[in-house]
Design an enzyme around this catalytic site. Structure first.
Site, PDB file in Angstrom:
ATOM      1  N   ASP A   1      26.920 -13.373 -15.760  1.00 42.26           N
ATOM      2  CA  ASP A   1      26.882 -12.113 -15.011  1.00 42.26           C
ATOM      3  C   ASP A   1      27.060 -12.347 -13.515  1.00 42.26           C
ATOM      4  O   ASP A   1      26.403 -13.204 -12.937  1.00 42.26           O
ATOM      5  CB  ASP A   1      25.514 -11.433 -15.206  1.00 42.26           C
ATOM      6  CG  ASP A   1      25.328 -10.899 -16.614  1.00 42.26           C
ATOM      7  OD1 ASP A   1      26.315 -10.475 -17.221  1.00 42.26           O
ATOM      8  OD2 ASP A   1      24.170 -10.907 -17.094  1.00 42.26           O
TER       9      ASP A   1
ATOM     10  N   GLU B   1      17.539 -10.755 -24.339  1.00 38.05           N
ATOM     11  CA  GLU B   1      16.880 -11.097 -23.071  1.00 38.05           C
ATOM     12  C   GLU B   1      15.397 -10.715 -23.007  1.00 38.05           C
ATOM     13  O   GLU B   1      14.846 -10.525 -21.923  1.00 38.05           O
ATOM     14  CB  GLU B   1      17.631 -10.491 -21.869  1.00 38.05           C
ATOM     15  CG  GLU B   1      19.082 -10.937 -21.778  1.00 38.05           C
ATOM     16  CD  GLU B   1      19.849 -10.362 -20.572  1.00 38.05           C
ATOM     17  OE1 GLU B   1      19.209  -9.998 -19.574  1.00 38.05           O
ATOM     18  OE2 GLU B   1      21.083 -10.283 -20.652  1.00 38.05           O
TER      19      GLU B   1
ATOM     20  N   GLU C   1      31.167  -1.520 -15.133  1.00 44.94           N
ATOM     21  CA  GLU C   1      30.611  -0.172 -15.166  1.00 44.94           C
ATOM     22  C   GLU C   1      31.724   0.805 -14.776  1.00 44.94           C
ATOM     23  O   GLU C   1      32.281   0.707 -13.695  1.00 44.94           O
ATOM     24  CB  GLU C   1      29.450  -0.111 -14.147  1.00 44.94           C
ATOM     25  CG  GLU C   1      28.851   1.256 -13.989  1.00 44.94           C
ATOM     26  CD  GLU C   1      27.559   1.224 -13.171  1.00 44.94           C
ATOM     27  OE1 GLU C   1      26.844   0.201 -13.209  1.00 44.94           O
ATOM     28  OE2 GLU C   1      27.281   2.224 -12.503  1.00 44.94           O
TER      29      GLU C   1
ATOM     30  N   GLU D   1       0.817  -1.212   0.000  1.00 41.93           N
ATOM     31  CA  GLU D   1       0.000   0.000   0.000  1.00 41.93           C
ATOM     32  C   GLU D   1       0.856   1.270   0.000  1.00 41.93           C
ATOM     33  O   GLU D   1       0.519   2.259  -0.639  1.00 41.93           O
ATOM     34  CB  GLU D   1      -0.911   0.033   1.250  1.00 41.93           C
ATOM     35  CG  GLU D   1      -1.991  -1.026   1.283  1.00 41.93           C
ATOM     36  CD  GLU D   1      -1.523  -2.323   1.951  1.00 41.93           C
ATOM     37  OE1 GLU D   1      -0.305  -2.610   1.941  1.00 41.93           O
ATOM     38  OE2 GLU D   1      -2.374  -3.057   2.466  1.00 41.93           O
TER      39      GLU D   1
ATOM     40  N   LYS E   1      23.737   0.344  -0.235  1.00 39.83           N
ATOM     41  CA  LYS E   1      23.173  -0.779   0.524  1.00 39.83           C
ATOM     42  C   LYS E   1      23.441  -0.649   2.012  1.00 39.83           C
ATOM     43  O   LYS E   1      24.535  -0.278   2.417  1.00 39.83           O
ATOM     44  CB  LYS E   1      23.751  -2.096   0.011  1.00 39.83           C
ATOM     45  CG  LYS E   1      23.227  -2.374  -1.357  1.00 39.83           C
ATOM     46  CD  LYS E   1      23.415  -3.789  -1.796  1.00 39.83           C
ATOM     47  CE  LYS E   1      22.868  -3.890  -3.213  1.00 39.83           C
ATOM     48  NZ  LYS E   1      22.078  -5.044  -3.461  1.00 39.83           N
TER      49      LYS E   1
ATOM     50  N   HIS F   1      22.105   4.662 -17.328  1.00 33.77           N
ATOM     51  CA  HIS F   1      21.046   5.114 -16.424  1.00 33.77           C
ATOM     52  C   HIS F   1      20.399   6.411 -16.885  1.00 33.77           C
ATOM     53  O   HIS F   1      19.369   6.803 -16.371  1.00 33.77           O
ATOM     54  CB  HIS F   1      21.597   5.293 -15.008  1.00 33.77           C
ATOM     55  CG  HIS F   1      22.140   4.017 -14.437  1.00 33.77           C
ATOM     56  ND1 HIS F   1      23.480   3.702 -14.484  1.00 33.77           N
ATOM     57  CD2 HIS F   1      21.529   2.961 -13.859  1.00 33.77           C
ATOM     58  CE1 HIS F   1      23.670   2.516 -13.933  1.00 33.77           C
ATOM     59  NE2 HIS F   1      22.506   2.040 -13.559  1.00 33.77           N
TER      60      HIS F   1
HETATM   61  N1  GLN Z   1      22.785  -9.235 -18.611  1.00 33.30           N
HETATM   62  C1  GLN Z   1      22.088  -8.359 -17.728  1.00 33.30           C
HETATM   63  C2  GLN Z   1      21.460  -7.234 -18.535  1.00 33.30           C
HETATM   64  O1  GLN Z   1      22.019  -6.870 -19.520  1.00 33.30           O
HETATM   65  C3  GLN Z   1      23.006  -7.763 -16.683  1.00 33.30           C
HETATM   66  C4  GLN Z   1      22.285  -6.887 -15.681  1.00 33.30           C
HETATM   67  C5  GLN Z   1      23.131  -6.444 -14.515  1.00 33.30           C
HETATM   68  O2  GLN Z   1      24.316  -6.458 -14.538  1.00 33.30           O
HETATM   69  N2  GLN Z   1      22.517  -6.016 -13.447  1.00 33.30           N
HETATM   70  O3  GLN Z   1      20.430  -6.702 -18.177  1.00 33.30           O
END
Ligand code: GLN
Ligand code: ZN
Length: 764
Positions: free
Chosen positions: A609, A494, A675, A17, A120, A704
């Site tokens: 991954d 994917e 990244e 909620e 986190k 992002h």
């Molecule tokens: N293979 C995933 C994607 O491309 C990897 C995502 C991730 O690293 N969080 O979405």
């Protein structure tokens, strides 16, 4: 009488909620006062549940519209200038929209500004907003929310205990801004406000305040240990009783410190660190209360009430009235109510306890050790024992083939046939990739149509053949786009995956999925982790069909795409009847079969991954190596069965790599994509310093944001990477998967990325 209590309750609501109301408010679909009234309703409902269960206190202060750490920042007036300017201060109080702007950069009112960093909370999947600390900063009481909630709980007739993040943990979680300085220089000013808060709570009639200090289960520098003494000596003058709450692990070398602090009570985690209970009791002051956290606040398994009673009876003899019982930590980290799970079978349900059920467990335990058990308690004891016996023996949990296979694993299974230089040669011959090969991280846009098709398929409205045809069409589209873009190593995109863990869990034995098992991840975001209840195995191939199909559409090497064993483990509720590493190895063996099937189907490049590798690190450094050893071995087990010419990739995001660079190298993946774009390639330093030997794809643009990266910008970034890593070992790719973007953003961005690779090939 043994006091039973909790450290905190989930605030999202059994039906999420709070999420729905908050998001509606952000969209302008409900008013602030409507949102506030949903908050009140939820608090009331949760207090009622705690009272109905028979707890001696209900928990106040655990509610937050966004985050409990942010709430303390607001109470201390620790609002960065960029928000203050726009803040609409209502009656000397920081208003809700300012809080939302701090959390997410914007709110229905006020000027947008860059949001605070989020990270986190200890080793949980809960994210808090990092307090921004400035040299010389002073604090003033700037929020009445807590006091209002206390009025509310008292008016409603409950007996409250207030919970608040403690001053040292709040500072510990904070980050210095505008130059480095010692955060402890801010402690005195923070303590002034904490003192004020405690005094106010006392005038409201509050008897107990729980100050959460989980920082005490981490490695603390000496100055911080000393600061604990200083701080709690100052706070002891407060005209009420303090319960110092520690959790997520043992006190370790902070044990005598914690037991020395002048507080009326101490809470310790007896689930993660059962062995510390006796030593804490040995050092406890003669009047101090010890709250023992015996019900697991981090997992969803039903407590073994009979075993716990046996364990607690001697403690009861030693402590008498000074023994309190609680879950190990706040119940924020588990789903709300098992009673809603209509889709799980009865047997599985009988093994589980969510937050609401854990209240009953604590209360029943307290009554059992007090010899005041009611028939209901006896029944619960009996049911728990029967369920746990059944669980131990269940054929659904133990599969002989899985344990036999695990026992037969040899060190050779986690080693590739040849070392990287030999493999690289074989792969060069097999793959014939150009210098600076281009690729992506795996996912392409998850469009509304894709999600709708999946929903229809799950609801039985779309048949299997139709669904497969739809997904194949998506794959064909993604491959065709990548061909047009001239990407060297394409992926299938994917489309068929809802989530990178759930997709695999749904196809593996030993996993179950709840319907409403939501846990707050941050703000209004919730996750529904799978439950790993039994031995993990793979009945049939999980991804081969899609990758194989995608490979038929191109002459380029199609990259297969899997989620690694550590990440699957880390993002699930894991069984507690065997070591986590055993479960991780089981997942690894299941993935190994998938890897080999992909290879057999002609897939020459396979990515596994592991974005969660780093977050699995234990809270104490001396435990890191043991974790990294089995985590690395698990990855290797899943990857190492392939031929030399088959190229294994891995991917990691949101990581500081310094701490784990040795482990990353030990994974021995042929290629790692990471990244890096927002760090201006600085995250590559760890790889350079370590002389990382294999290939790296440092992300050249941030996925992002919707912004389209320019060619020159990416070329410049790669030039920086080239100062650290030789050209032959560099790949070019985005920072992470593209599933949250749309094609209109993805295509020009990737076109520029490929162009950047071509520019670089001219130069090198
Ligand atoms: N293979 C995933 C994607 O491309 C990897 C995502 C991730 O690293 N969080 O979405
Ligand atoms: Zn990623």
């Amino acid at each position: 009488m043994t006091v039973s209590h909790i450290l905190g309750y989930p605030r999202i609501g059994a039906q999420r909620e709070l999420k729905k109301a908050t998001e509606a408010y952000w969209k302008g679909a409900c008013t602030r006062s409507e949102l506030e009234s949903i908050g009140r309703e939820l608090r009331l409902r949760h207090w009622q549940a705690q009272q109905d269960a028979g707890l001696d206190f209900v928990s106040v202060g655990d509610f937050a519209f966004y985050d409990q750490v942010l709430n303390v920042s607001l109470a201390l007036g620790a609002v960065p200038g960029r928000f203050n300017a726009a803040a609409e201060v209502v009656g000397g109080e920081i208003d809700l929209d300012t809080a939302f702007r701090m959390a997410r950069g914007r709110a229905p009112s006020g000027e947008p500004a860059a949001a605070c960093e989020m990270t986190k909370y200890f080793d949980t999947n809960y994210h808090y907003l990092v307090p921004e600390l400035h040299d010389g900063q002073t604090f003033t009481l700037a929020s009445n929310r807590l006091f209002d909630e206390v009025d509310e709980v008292l008016r409603a007739g409950f007996t409250p205990k207030v919970t608040l993040t403690g001053p040292l943990t709040w500072l510990w979680l904070g980050k210095t801004k505008g130059g480095d300085f010692d955060r402890l220089t801010l402690l005195d000013s923070a303590l002034d406000v904490y003192g004020e808060i405690l005094a106010r709570l006392a005038t409201q009639g509050i008897e107990w305040v729980q100050l959460d200090e989980p920082a005490l289960v981490q490695d603390l520098p000496l100055a911080w240990q000393q600061a604990y003494e200083r701080a709690y000596h100052r706070l002891q003058s407060a005209p009420l009783k303090l319960l110092l709450a520690t959790y997520f692990g043992g006190l370790g070398d902070n044990l005598s410190l914690a037991t020395r602090l002048p507080v009326a009570g101490l809470h310790i985690d007896a689930v993660r660190a059962p062995q510390q209970v006796e030593s804490v009791i040995d050092r406890l002051g003669p009047h101090q209360v010890l709250s023992v956290g015996v019900v697991d606040g981090r997992n969803i398994w039903r407590a073994d009430l009979a075993a716990l009673r046996e364990r607690l009876l001697p403690l009861k003899v030693r402590l008498g009235q000074r023994l309190w019982l609680a879950p190990s930590c706040s119940l924020l980290h588990v789903p709300v109510d098992l009673a809603q799970e209509s889709d799980l079978d009865d047997e599985l349900i009988s093994w589980l306890a969510f937050a609401r059920q854990k209240l009953d467990e604590v209360v029943t335990l307290a009554r059992l050790i007090d010899n005041r058990a009611t028939p209901v308690d006896e029944q619960r004891l009996d049911q728990a024992t029967r369920a746990l016996d059944a669980r131990r023996e269940s054929t659904r949990i133990h599969q002989a083939v899985v344990s036999e296979r695990l026992a037969a694993v040899s060190p050779a299974d986690s080693q590739r046939q040849a070392s990287y230089p030999f493999r690289a040669e074989a792969q060069r011959r097999a793959l014939k990739l150009p210098l600076f090969p281009t690729t992506t991280i795996g996912s392409f846009p998850q469009t509304d149509e894709i999600r709708a098709a999946r929903r229809a398929f799950k609801a039985g409205e779309l048949g299997t053949a139709d669904y497969q045809a739809r997904m194949q069409a998506e794959i064909a589209y993604a491959v065709e786009r990548q061909q047009a873009l001239d990407i060297d190593v394409p992926v299938h995109g994917e489309a068929e995956r809802n989530d990178m863990v759930e997709y695999f869990g749904e196809q593996l034995e030993g996993f179950a999925f709840t319907r409403f098992g939501w846990v707050q991840s941050y703000g209004s975001r919730c996750v529904k982790p799978p439950v790993i209840f039994g031995d993990v195995s793979r009945p049939t191939p999980m991804t081969v069909r899609w990758s194989e199909y995608a490979q038929t559409l191109t002459d380029k090497p199609m990259k297969g795409m899997l989620t690694g064993p550590v990440t699957i483990l880390q993002w699930s509720f894991v069984r507690d009847d065997q070591p986590r590493e055993t479960t991780c190895r089981q997942i690894a063996l299941a993935l190994r079969d998938e890897v080999l099937d992909l290879e057999k189907a002609g897939i020459k490049i396979i990515q596994i991954d592991e974005p969660a590798l780093r977050e699995g690190l234990p809270l104490r450094q001396h435990e890191w190596q043991e974790y990294l050893d089995w985590a690395v071995e698990s990855f290797q087990l899943s990857a190492a069965g392939v031929a030399n010419a088959t190229q294994i990739h891995t991917h990691m995001c949101y990581s500081e790599f310094n701490d784990i660079i040795g482990a990353i190298a030990a994974l021995d993946a042929d290629v790692i994509t990471i990244e890096t774009s927002r760090s201006d390639m600085h995250l590559l330093d760890a790889f350079q310093d370590f002389a990382y030997p294999n290939e790296i794809g440092p992300g050249v643009y941030d996925i992002h944001t919707p912004n389209i990266p320019e060619v020159s910008w990416m070329v410049d970034l790669m030039e920086k990477a080239l100062e650290k890593i030789p050209a032959e070992r560099l790949w070019i790719n985005p920072d992470c998967g593209l599933k949250t973007r749309n094609w209109a953003e993805v295509e020009p961005a990737l076109a520029n990325m490929v162009e950047a690779a071509k520019v670089l090939r001219q130069r090198y």
